[in-house]
Design a protein around this motif. Structure first.
Motif, PDB file in Angstrom:
ATOM      1  N   GLU A   1       0.595  -1.049  -0.098  1.00 49.88           N
ATOM      2  CA  GLU A   1      -0.080   0.159  -0.142  1.00 49.88           C
ATOM      3  C   GLU A   1       0.542   1.071  -0.105  1.00 49.88           C
ATOM      4  OE1 GLU A   1      -4.201   1.769   2.687  1.00 49.88           O
ATOM      5  OE2 GLU A   1      -2.528   0.226   2.871  1.00 49.88           O
ATOM      6  N   ASP A   2       1.759   0.991   0.987  1.00 52.10           N
ATOM      7  CA  ASP A   2       2.387   2.327   0.800  1.00 52.10           C
ATOM      8  C   ASP A   2       3.643   2.793  -0.731  1.00 52.10           C
ATOM      9  OD1 ASP A   2       1.895   3.001   3.091  1.00 52.10           O
ATOM     10  OD2 ASP A   2       4.205   1.739   4.319  1.00 52.10           O
ATOM     11  N   PHE A   3       3.723   1.511  -0.931  1.00 49.86           N
ATOM     12  CA  PHE A   3       4.410   2.221  -2.090  1.00 49.86           C
ATOM     13  C   PHE A   3       3.106   2.498  -3.286  1.00 49.86           C
ATOM     14  CE2 PHE A   3       4.719   0.453  -6.695  1.00 49.86           C
ATOM     15  CZ  PHE A   3       6.000   0.729  -6.853  1.00 49.86           C
ATOM     16  N   PHE A   4       2.815   1.974  -3.366  1.00 52.05           N
ATOM     17  CA  PHE A   4       1.586   2.667  -4.448  1.00 52.05           C
ATOM     18  C   PHE A   4       0.790   3.916  -3.870  1.00 52.05           C
ATOM     19  CE2 PHE A   4       0.953  -2.204  -5.347  1.00 52.05           C
ATOM     20  CZ  PHE A   4       1.626  -2.013  -6.586  1.00 52.05           C
ATOM     21  N   GLN A   5       0.789   3.802  -2.816  1.00 49.82           N
ATOM     22  CA  GLN A   5       0.575   5.857  -2.347  1.00 49.82           C
ATOM     23  C   GLN A   5       1.541   6.444  -3.136  1.00 49.82           C
ATOM     24  OE1 GLN A   5      -1.126   5.275   1.824  1.00 49.82           O
ATOM     25  NE2 GLN A   5      -2.143   4.703   0.907  1.00 49.82           N
ATOM     26  N   ASP A   6       2.909   6.432  -3.203  1.00 47.53           N
ATOM     27  CA  ASP A   6       4.184   6.939  -3.331  1.00 47.53           C
ATOM     28  C   ASP A   6       4.183   7.784  -4.642  1.00 47.53           C
ATOM     29  OD1 ASP A   6       4.768   6.633  -0.328  1.00 47.53           O
ATOM     30  OD2 ASP A   6       6.756   5.121  -0.449  1.00 47.53           O
ATOM     31  N   VAL A   7       4.223   6.260  -4.917  1.00 45.64           N
ATOM     32  CA  VAL A   7       3.646   6.615  -6.640  1.00 45.64           C
ATOM     33  C   VAL A   7       3.100   7.440  -7.285  1.00 45.64           C
ATOM     34  CG1 VAL A   7       3.207   5.512  -8.711  1.00 45.64           C
ATOM     35  CG2 VAL A   7       4.845   4.319  -6.604  1.00 45.64           C
ATOM     36  N   PHE A   8       1.818   7.814  -6.413  1.00 46.06           N
ATOM     37  CA  PHE A   8       0.335   8.064  -7.043  1.00 46.06           C
ATOM     38  C   PHE A   8       0.512   9.248  -6.734  1.00 46.06           C
ATOM     39  CE2 PHE A   8      -2.028   4.237  -6.605  1.00 46.06           C
ATOM     40  CZ  PHE A   8      -1.505   3.804  -8.353  1.00 46.06           C
ATOM     41  N   GLU A   9       1.026   9.707  -5.050  1.00 46.64           N
ATOM     42  CA  GLU A   9       1.405  10.899  -4.849  1.00 46.64           C
ATOM     43  C   GLU A   9       1.842  11.632  -5.013  1.00 46.64           C
ATOM     44  OE1 GLU A   9       2.728  14.554  -2.343  1.00 46.64           O
ATOM     45  OE2 GLU A   9       3.652  11.899  -2.844  1.00 46.64           O
ATOM     46  N   ALA A  10       3.537  10.696  -5.763  1.00 43.47           N
ATOM     47  CA  ALA A  10       4.598  12.168  -6.165  1.00 43.47           C
ATOM     48  C   ALA A  10       3.692  11.601  -7.906  1.00 43.47           C
ATOM     49  CB  ALA A  10       5.673  11.109  -6.747  1.00 43.47           C
ATOM     50  N   GLY A  11       2.525  11.518  -8.214  1.00 47.53           N
ATOM     51  CA  GLY A  11       2.525  11.905  -9.993  1.00 47.53           C
ATOM     52  C   GLY A  11       1.590  13.154  -9.968  1.00 47.53           C
ATOM     53  N   ARG A  12       1.137  13.164  -8.989  1.00 51.14           N
ATOM     54  CA  ARG A  12       0.453  14.272  -8.465  1.00 51.14           C
ATOM     55  C   ARG A  12       0.947  15.118  -7.525  1.00 51.14           C
ATOM     56  NH1 ARG A  12      -2.773  12.424  -3.285  1.00 51.14           N
ATOM     57  NH2 ARG A  12      -3.488  14.156  -3.268  1.00 51.14           N
ATOM     58  N   ARG A  13       2.219  15.720  -7.025  1.00 49.48           N
ATOM     59  CA  ARG A  13       3.105  16.568  -7.156  1.00 49.48           C
ATOM     60  C   ARG A  13       3.360  16.943  -8.264  1.00 49.48           C
ATOM     61  NH1 ARG A  13       7.480  15.223  -3.428  1.00 49.48           N
ATOM     62  NH2 ARG A  13       6.365  13.178  -3.429  1.00 49.48           N
ATOM     63  N   TYR A  14       3.687  16.329  -9.049  1.00 48.09           N
ATOM     64  CA  TYR A  14       5.098  16.859 -10.131  1.00 48.09           C
ATOM     65  C   TYR A  14       3.584  17.657 -11.254  1.00 48.09           C
ATOM     66  CZ  TYR A  14       7.633  16.096 -14.237  1.00 48.09           C
ATOM     67  OH  TYR A  14       8.157  16.649 -15.696  1.00 48.09           O
ATOM     68  N   LYS A  15       2.792  16.906 -11.620  1.00 53.91           N
ATOM     69  CA  LYS A  15       1.986  17.263 -11.943  1.00 53.91           C
ATOM     70  C   LYS A  15       1.766  19.338 -11.647  1.00 53.91           C
ATOM     71  CE  LYS A  15      -1.250  18.270 -15.594  1.00 53.91           C
ATOM     72  NZ  LYS A  15      -1.129  18.852 -17.051  1.00 53.91           N
ATOM     73  N   ILE A  16       1.126  19.196 -10.918  1.00 54.83           N
ATOM     74  CA  ILE A  16       0.713  20.576 -10.123  1.00 54.83           C
ATOM     75  C   ILE A  16       1.649  21.448 -10.453  1.00 54.83           C
ATOM     76  CG2 ILE A  16       0.339  22.143  -8.165  1.00 54.83           C
ATOM     77  CD1 ILE A  16      -0.643  20.052  -7.085  1.00 54.83           C
ATOM     78  N   MET A  17       3.042  20.798 -10.227  1.00 56.42           N
ATOM     79  CA  MET A  17       4.600  21.869  -9.955  1.00 56.42           C
ATOM     80  C   MET A  17       4.248  22.350 -11.898  1.00 56.42           C
ATOM     81  SD  MET A  17       5.234  22.753  -7.209  1.00 56.42           S
ATOM     82  CE  MET A  17       7.291  22.903  -7.284  1.00 56.42           C
ATOM     83  N   ASN A  18       4.040  21.599 -12.553  1.00 58.33           N
ATOM     84  CA  ASN A  18       3.982  21.405 -13.967  1.00 58.33           C
ATOM     85  C   ASN A  18       3.384  20.897 -15.015  1.00 58.33           C
ATOM     86  OD1 ASN A  18       7.436  21.011 -13.761  1.00 58.33           O
ATOM     87  ND2 ASN A  18       6.886  19.830 -12.605  1.00 58.33           N
TER      88      ASN A  18
END
Length: 677
Positions: A299-316
């Motif tokens: 669960e932690d791995f998948f949450q990390d992956v999806f959260e990183a994608g959301r952060r990157y999109k907001i910044m870019n």
């Protein structure tokens, strides 16, 4: 004679103002009666879920489909009536104000005539005053005539559409995620309970062009943390998995089979692809990841992956233009309690923001340090000498090093502090590339146009029915309309990170359901966005208070077929710099390309000079990018908040037909839409 003249002007003004008031009262009465009747017929509570088989019981299936279509059509008509009521009320209020001004001018003319008659000689100002009054009366009469013609045409179009339209079922998959009662109240409570910022806070104190004080503590609540090197590896995995996924193609379809199972299969498919990519990238780590073949343990791995994608999109915002939609729709479905029970884990975790990291590690005081501004400032080279730019870079680096040494602790490492400073700097860069084009356009606009006068041939006046315009404004009103639209866009760009943060909250809230509806542009998820709506109305109220008056409608579309959900809202307003930046770049590039004598001769022969060329581009943009065009009715386009952007996109689609298009090409123009990669 004096009595006759006074009576004429009194009747003229009174015929304008009370007529509008009577029309508003009558129209509102009819609209309210229709809405009340629709509300009385509607059944309370949640819609009934009827699961029937098309093959075994075709009659029941057809009845259910007809009911779904009728409900979707009734909801659409109710939204249209509501917006029409608001727009007509705002229009009538503006007409009443215009009539009051006309009455005041008529009184002034009456006084001049009365004074002249008493003295036995007519004043030379009489004819000029009468002529001004005649021009204004003519303008208002033309505007009223154009508006009436457009309303008649809209009614005829609506009649034809109602007979020809064949709307598909709007909520066949409503059993997927039911819109629960009190979603807004529950959403606000949940946001307050978990300590997350809500729509009541604002980034109004973001860095301003005029040197306003920066509130870093408030801004940091909504600024995502810059990705680390390890998180960028996870991002590459996510992009690869989403690139091959057909999530929305498999899930957002009209099917009589269980949508929960389709969603579950697609989410597991994406997780399996991610696991396989980890194996290909790092065999040892991938072996540990898939050892038990259980997604719950990872669960932690998948949450990390999806959260990183959301952060990157907001910044870019220009990145992941197709992948982000799949990601958010998948996370929207996974937030449903039924899907979570089937998955046995939660895919969503809160965004990692600068404020959250510093607060958790005891470094929140750093945001109040005076060196923060120097450590995160955006350094713009422009035409400055190289040594000045290098000096600013050294000052910025020294400020960062000082802050890192000053606030490091056993919990907060220097690397964490630098990561937070880089993230705030990224936010300043975002504002530079997204807000500064609006400031440049406002500067050009106020340079070439005045509120109360215009040069011959450069009037901003538009009239409905001519050259595609759907609005009728004189120069003065169009000037105010364009300036307030640009000001509103600037405020939205300033608050974009906060709006994006709230948009994700609205989309991923379990209590906020959606309906799958054909909006005229395919099947879309129609979902309310209470947090974003509240923040938008705050921004709008701030703009109205700053400007002092408002031309046009103040309706904000959210959760209807124009802007189905918060994702569409964010995508809509991230287009503003894509529209304005190319125009500003062309205007800036004109002096440089005119250094070529051949190009200069072409511009002189065609437009009469460089400044005339700039004015020609600005006049056309300010007229037809803000003329209410882009649709055939005032619900989908017009003077509403979102309709202004629709008109601008409509202008962009016709740029190739403009007489000045060769100038755009000579200045290096390639297009408005950018790259989808």
């Amino acid at each position: 004679m004096q009595g006759l003249i006074g009576g004429f002007f009194w009747r003229l003004a009174s015929a304008c103002s009370p007529f509008q008031s009577r029309r508003i009262m009558n129209t509102n009465g009819r609209l309210i009666s229709v809405l009340d009747a629709a509300a009385a017929d509607a059944s309370p509570g949640q819609p009934e879920v009827m699961l029937v088989d098309e093959q075994n019981n075709p009659a029941a299936y057809e009845a259910y489909v007809a009911k779904a279509r009728a409900e979707a059509d009734a909801q659409d008509k109710a939204n249209r009536l509501r917006v029409a009521q608001e727009q007509l009320a705002e229009y009538a209020a503006q007409k009443e104000k215009d009539a009051a001004d006309l009455l005041q001018q008529a009184d002034a003319v009456q006084q001049i005539i009365s004074s002249a008659l008493q003295k036995g000689a007519l004043s030379p100002d009489l004819l000029q005053s009468v002529e001004q009054l005649r021009v204004k009366v003519s303008e208002y009469a033309a505007e009223a005539s154009a508006f009436a013609a457009q309303q008649k045409a809209d009614v005829e179009t609506l009649k034809r559409s109602s007979h020809q339209a064949d709307l598909p079922a709007g909520n066949m998959d409503a059993d997927m995620k039911r819109a629960r009662e009190g979603a807004e109240a529950e959403g606000d409570d949940s946001a307050a309970d978990d300590g997350q910022p809500t729509a009541s806070t604002s980034m109004e104190d973001a860095p301003m062009a005029n040197g306003a004080v920066v509130n870093f503590k408030e801004r940091a609540r909504y600024i995502p943390l810059r990705l680390t090197q390890d998180e960028r590896r996870l991002l590459r995995l996510l992009e690869a998995a989403l690139n091959v996924s057909e999530y929305t193609d498999k899930v957002d379809i009209l099917s009589w089979r269980s949508k929960n199972q389709r969603v579950l299969a697609q989410i597991k498919d994406i997780c399996a692809i991610l696991s396989g990519l980890v194996v290909a990238q790092d065999y040892k780590r991938g072996q540990e990841l898939i050892r038990d073949r259980d997604f719950k343990t990872n669960e932690d791995f998948f949450q990390d992956v999806f959260e990183a994608g959301r952060r990157y999109k907001i910044m870019n915002p220009e990145k992941m233009r197709s992948e982000y939609g799949k990601l958010m729709y998948m996370l929207m479905d996974s937030s449903d309690s039924t899907i979570q029970d089937l998955l046995e884990f939660n895919c969503v975790r809160p965004l990692k923001t600068v404020y959250a990291v510093l607060e958790a590690k005891g470094g929140i005081k750093m945001l109040d340090d005076p060196l923060m501004e120097a450590a995160t400032a955006e350094i713009v080279a422009g035409d400055r000498p190289r040594y000045e730019v290098q000096r600013d870079i050294k000052v910025k680096e020294k400020a960062r090093e000082t802050l890192a040494r000053r606030y490091k602790s056993s919990q907060l490492a220097e690397e964490d502090i630098l990561q937070c400073l880089y993230a705030i700097s990224d936010n300043n860069t975002f504002l530079f590339f997204n807000r500064d084009p609006i400031d440049r356009m406002i500067a050009y606009f106020t340079t070439y146009f005045k509120h109360d006068s215009h040069e011959p041939g450069y009037s901003l006046a538009i009239q409905g029915g001519r050259e595609g315009a759907r609005l009728t404004h004189n120069h003065e009103r169009q000037y105010s309309y364009v300036l307030q639209s640009l000001t509103l866009w600037r405020e939205i760009s300033t608050d974009m990170f906060r709006l994006w943060y709230l948009a994700e909250q609205d989309m991923l809230r379990d209590s906020n359901g959606y309906r799958l509806v054909d909006t005229g542009q395919g099947l879309n998820r129609v979902q309310s966005a209470p947090s974003v709506s509240k923040a938008m109305h705050q921004i709008l109220a701030r703009c109205q208070a700053r400007i002092g008056s408002w031309v046009g409608s103040s309706v904000v579309h959210l959760g209807d077929h124009n802007v189905p959900n918060a994702l569409h809202f964010i995508d809509k307003y991230t287009q503003v710099p894509r529209i304005l930046n190319p125009v500003v770049l062309v205007l800036d590039a004109l002096p440089k390309i005119c250094r070529d004598p051949n190009i200069a001769q072409y511009i002189d022969n065609t437009f009469g000079g460089l400044e005339q060329c700039r004015k020609t581009i600005m006049v056309d943009f300010c007229r037809h990018a803000f003329d209410g065009s882009g649709a055939d009715n005032f619900f989908d386009a017009g003077s509403c908040i979102d309709g202004r952007l629709t008109s601008a996109w409509n202008w962009c689609s016709k740029i190739e037909k403009k007489a000045y298009y060769p100038v755009f090409k000579l200045a290096g123009f390639n297009g408005f839409d950018g790259d989808f990669k």
